[in-house]
Design an enzyme around this catalytic site. Structure first.
Site, PDB file in Angstrom:
ATOM      1  N   GLY A  46     -34.031  97.390 -14.820  1.00 42.67           N
ATOM      2  CA  GLY A  46     -34.637  98.605 -14.288  1.00 42.67           C
ATOM      3  C   GLY A  46     -35.029  99.637 -15.333  1.00 42.67           C
ATOM      4  O   GLY A  46     -35.975 100.394 -15.142  1.00 42.67           O
ATOM      5  N   GLU A 101     -30.826 104.646 -18.355  1.00 40.13           N
ATOM      6  CA  GLU A 101     -30.892 104.029 -17.025  1.00 40.13           C
ATOM      7  C   GLU A 101     -32.086 104.568 -16.235  1.00 40.13           C
ATOM      8  O   GLU A 101     -32.571 105.666 -16.493  1.00 40.13           O
ATOM      9  CB  GLU A 101     -29.599 104.310 -16.244  1.00 40.13           C
ATOM     10  CG  GLU A 101     -28.589 103.172 -16.291  1.00 40.13           C
ATOM     11  CD  GLU A 101     -29.015 101.943 -15.468  1.00 40.13           C
ATOM     12  OE1 GLU A 101     -30.226 101.692 -15.305  1.00 40.13           O
ATOM     13  OE2 GLU A 101     -28.113 101.234 -15.000  1.00 40.13           O
ATOM     14  N   ASP A 102     -32.526 103.773 -15.279  1.00 40.16           N
ATOM     15  CA  ASP A 102     -33.571 104.249 -14.373  1.00 40.16           C
ATOM     16  C   ASP A 102     -32.974 105.088 -13.254  1.00 40.16           C
ATOM     17  O   ASP A 102     -33.513 106.124 -12.884  1.00 40.16           O
ATOM     18  CB  ASP A 102     -34.379 103.069 -13.793  1.00 40.16           C
ATOM     19  CG  ASP A 102     -33.482 101.980 -13.196  1.00 40.16           C
ATOM     20  OD1 ASP A 102     -32.314 101.861 -13.611  1.00 40.16           O
ATOM     21  OD2 ASP A 102     -33.949 101.253 -12.303  1.00 40.16           O
ATOM     22  N   ASP A 105     -27.043 105.342  -8.677  1.00 38.22           N
ATOM     23  CA  ASP A 105     -26.953 105.338  -7.223  1.00 38.22           C
ATOM     24  C   ASP A 105     -25.501 105.642  -6.844  1.00 38.22           C
ATOM     25  O   ASP A 105     -25.120 106.799  -6.706  1.00 38.22           O
ATOM     26  CB  ASP A 105     -27.410 103.952  -6.734  1.00 38.22           C
ATOM     27  CG  ASP A 105     -27.770 103.929  -5.271  1.00 38.22           C
ATOM     28  OD1 ASP A 105     -27.184 104.702  -4.509  1.00 38.22           O
ATOM     29  OD2 ASP A 105     -28.622 103.126  -4.877  1.00 38.22           O
ATOM     30  N   PHE A 154     -34.549 104.794  -0.254  1.00 38.38           N
ATOM     31  CA  PHE A 154     -34.846 103.602  -1.056  1.00 38.38           C
ATOM     32  C   PHE A 154     -36.098 103.837  -1.877  1.00 38.38           C
ATOM     33  O   PHE A 154     -37.188 103.970  -1.335  1.00 38.38           O
ATOM     34  CB  PHE A 154     -35.003 102.372  -0.170  1.00 38.38           C
ATOM     35  CG  PHE A 154     -34.743 101.102  -0.920  1.00 38.38           C
ATOM     36  CD1 PHE A 154     -33.509 100.485  -0.829  1.00 38.38           C
ATOM     37  CD2 PHE A 154     -35.710 100.562  -1.751  1.00 38.38           C
ATOM     38  CE1 PHE A 154     -33.254  99.324  -1.559  1.00 38.38           C
ATOM     39  CE2 PHE A 154     -35.452  99.409  -2.478  1.00 38.38           C
ATOM     40  CZ  PHE A 154     -34.223  98.792  -2.384  1.00 38.38           C
ATOM     41  N   VAL A 155     -35.941 103.917  -3.199  1.00 32.12           N
ATOM     42  CA  VAL A 155     -37.090 104.202  -4.055  1.00 32.12           C
ATOM     43  C   VAL A 155     -37.410 103.013  -4.947  1.00 32.12           C
ATOM     44  O   VAL A 155     -36.524 102.266  -5.354  1.00 32.12           O
ATOM     45  CB  VAL A 155     -36.866 105.459  -4.923  1.00 32.12           C
ATOM     46  CG1 VAL A 155     -36.797 106.704  -4.057  1.00 32.12           C
ATOM     47  CG2 VAL A 155     -35.610 105.341  -5.771  1.00 32.12           C
ATOM     48  N   ARG A 167     -41.611  96.835  -9.602  1.00 29.80           N
ATOM     49  CA  ARG A 167     -41.181  97.416 -10.878  1.00 29.80           C
ATOM     50  C   ARG A 167     -42.363  97.926 -11.695  1.00 29.80           C
ATOM     51  O   ARG A 167     -42.223  98.849 -12.486  1.00 29.80           O
ATOM     52  CB  ARG A 167     -40.451  96.363 -11.727  1.00 29.80           C
ATOM     53  CG  ARG A 167     -39.106  95.922 -11.204  1.00 29.80           C
ATOM     54  CD  ARG A 167     -38.370  95.184 -12.322  1.00 29.80           C
ATOM     55  NE  ARG A 167     -37.316  94.302 -11.841  1.00 29.80           N
ATOM     56  CZ  ARG A 167     -36.061  94.686 -11.593  1.00 29.80           C
ATOM     57  NH1 ARG A 167     -35.720  95.943 -11.775  1.00 29.80           N
ATOM     58  NH2 ARG A 167     -35.169  93.818 -11.182  1.00 29.80           N
TER      59      ARG A 167
HETATM   60  C1  PRP Z   1     -29.904  99.157 -10.255  1.00 31.07           C
HETATM   61  C2  PRP Z   1     -30.314 100.304 -11.146  1.00 31.07           C
HETATM   62  C3  PRP Z   1     -29.029 100.669 -11.846  1.00 31.07           C
HETATM   63  C4  PRP Z   1     -27.976 100.362 -10.797  1.00 31.07           C
HETATM   64  C5  PRP Z   1     -27.524 101.626 -10.142  1.00 31.07           C
HETATM   65  O1  PRP Z   1     -29.864  97.977 -11.031  1.00 31.07           O
HETATM   66  O2  PRP Z   1     -31.296  99.891 -12.078  1.00 31.07           O
HETATM   67  O3  PRP Z   1     -28.830  99.865 -12.975  1.00 31.07           O
HETATM   68  O4  PRP Z   1     -28.598  99.513  -9.807  1.00 31.07           O
HETATM   69  O5  PRP Z   1     -26.646 101.339  -9.072  1.00 31.07           O
HETATM   70  P1  PRP Z   1     -25.173 101.929  -8.970  1.00 31.07           P
HETATM   71  O6  PRP Z   1     -25.188 103.342  -9.488  1.00 31.07           O
HETATM   72  O7  PRP Z   1     -24.892 101.875  -7.495  1.00 31.07           O
HETATM   73  O8  PRP Z   1     -24.249 101.053  -9.745  1.00 31.07           O
HETATM   74  P2  PRP Z   1     -29.790  96.544 -10.354  1.00 31.07           P
HETATM   75  O9  PRP Z   1     -28.356  96.119 -10.278  1.00 31.07           O
HETATM   76  O10 PRP Z   1     -30.578  96.548  -9.093  1.00 31.07           O
HETATM   77  O11 PRP Z   1     -30.478  95.604 -11.428  1.00 31.07           O
HETATM   78  P3  PRP Z   1     -31.964  95.790 -12.016  1.00 31.07           P
HETATM   79  O12 PRP Z   1     -31.916  96.939 -12.980  1.00 31.07           O
HETATM   80  O13 PRP Z   1     -32.241  94.507 -12.705  1.00 31.07           O
HETATM   81  O14 PRP Z   1     -32.886  96.057 -10.859  1.00 31.07           O
HETATM   82 MG    MG Z   2     -32.470  96.321  -8.839  1.00 29.69          MG
HETATM   83 MN    MN Z   3     -30.440  98.390 -13.239  1.00 33.16          MN
END
Ligand code: PRP
Ligand code: MG
Ligand code: MN
Length: 181
Positions: A46, A101-102, A105, A154-155, A167
Site C-alpha cells: 500500500g 504507510e498509506d 486503520d 472504505f477508501v 491501487r
Molecule cells: C493495509 C494498509 C496498512 C494496514 C493498516 O495493508 O496498507 O498497511 O492495512 O491496517 P491496520 O492499521 O488495521 O493494521 P494490507 O494488509 O491491506 O496490505 P497491502 O498494503 O498490501 O494492501
Molecule cells: Mg490492502
Molecule cells: Mn499495507
C-alpha cells in the site's frame, strides 16, 4: 466489471491535494531530521505511492527500504499477529528510521511493526502515514506525521486496494457500496 469503470462513490482527496499535503510533511521531516541520516521504510504494497512521492518531495538524501508483512486473522478482522513476508535488507543499528504507510486503520500492523523495528537497535523509529482512521484505532500508536484523518469508510486509490484493485488511481476515494457488499 467493466475496465475503466472506476466505481468510486466519492473523491476524498485529489492528486493535487495529496501532493500539497506530502510537500508540507516533507518540510517538517527535513526540519526534524536536519543533520541526521534518514532511512525510509515502506510497508508493501500500500505504501508504494506515498513512498515514491514523499521521497521525491524531500530535498535531501534518504535511503529507502521495504518490508512486506501479513497479519494473521480470520476473515477481514486483523488479529495483530503479524508475519514478515519480506524483511529489510538494511541493518537498523544506529539508524534513524521513518516508517512510511498509506493508512493506519486499527493500528495493529504498525503497533507490531514499531516494536519489531525498535528491537533492532535503531537511533529512532517514527511513523509517517498519509491517512489515519481515528474511529477505527484499536491500538494507541504514536504517529509523528499524519497526512489526513479520515472517517471510518472504505477508501481506495493511491496505493490503497480492494482485493488488489484500485491501487493505481491517482486520487483517493470511497468505493461504491455495491462493489463490496
Ligand atoms: C493495509 C494498509 C496498512 C494496514 C493498516 O495493508 O496498507 O498497511 O492495512 O491496517 P491496520 O492499521 O488495521 O493494521 P494490507 O494488509 O491491506 O496490505 P497491502 O498494503 O498490501 O494492501
Ligand atoms: Mg490492502
Ligand atoms: Mn499495507
Amino acid at each position: 466489471h467493466v475496465e475503466g469503470d472506476l466505481e468510486l462513490d466519492q473523491t476524498l482527496y485529489t492528486e493535487e491535494q495529496i501532493t500539497t499535503r506530502l510537500q508540507e510533511l516533507a518540510r517538517q521531516i527535513e526540519a526534524d531530521y536536519e543533520g541526521k541520516d534518514l532511512l525510509l521504510v515502506g510497508v508493501l504494497k500500500g505504501a508504494v505511492m506515498v513512498m515514491a512521492d514523499l521521497a521525491r518531495s524531500l530535498e535531501r538524501h534518504v535511503e529507502m527500504d521495504w518490508m512486506a508483512v501479513s497479519s494473521y486473522g480470520s476473515g477481514t478482522q486483523s488479529s495483530g499477529v503479524v508475519r514478515i513476508l519480506k524483511d529489510l535488507d538494511t541493518d537498523l543499528n544506529g539508524r534513524h528510521v521513518l516508517i512510511v504507510e498509506d493508512i493506519i486503520d486499527t493500528g495493529l500492523t504498525l503497533s507490531w511493526l514499531i516494536t519489531n523495528l525498535r528491537s533492532r537497535g535503531p537511533a529512532s523509529v517514527e511513523i509517517a502515514t498519509l491517512l489515519r482512521k481515528p474511529d477505527a484505532l484499536q491500538m494507541d500508536v504514536e504517529v509523528r506525521y499524519v497526512g489526513f484523518d479520515i472517517p471510518n469508510a472504505f477508501v481506495v486509490g493511491y496505493g490503497l486496494d480492494f482485493n488488489e484493485r484500485y491501487r493505481n488511481l491517482r486520487c483517493i476515494g470511497t468505493l461504491s457500496p455495491h462493489v463490496y457488499l
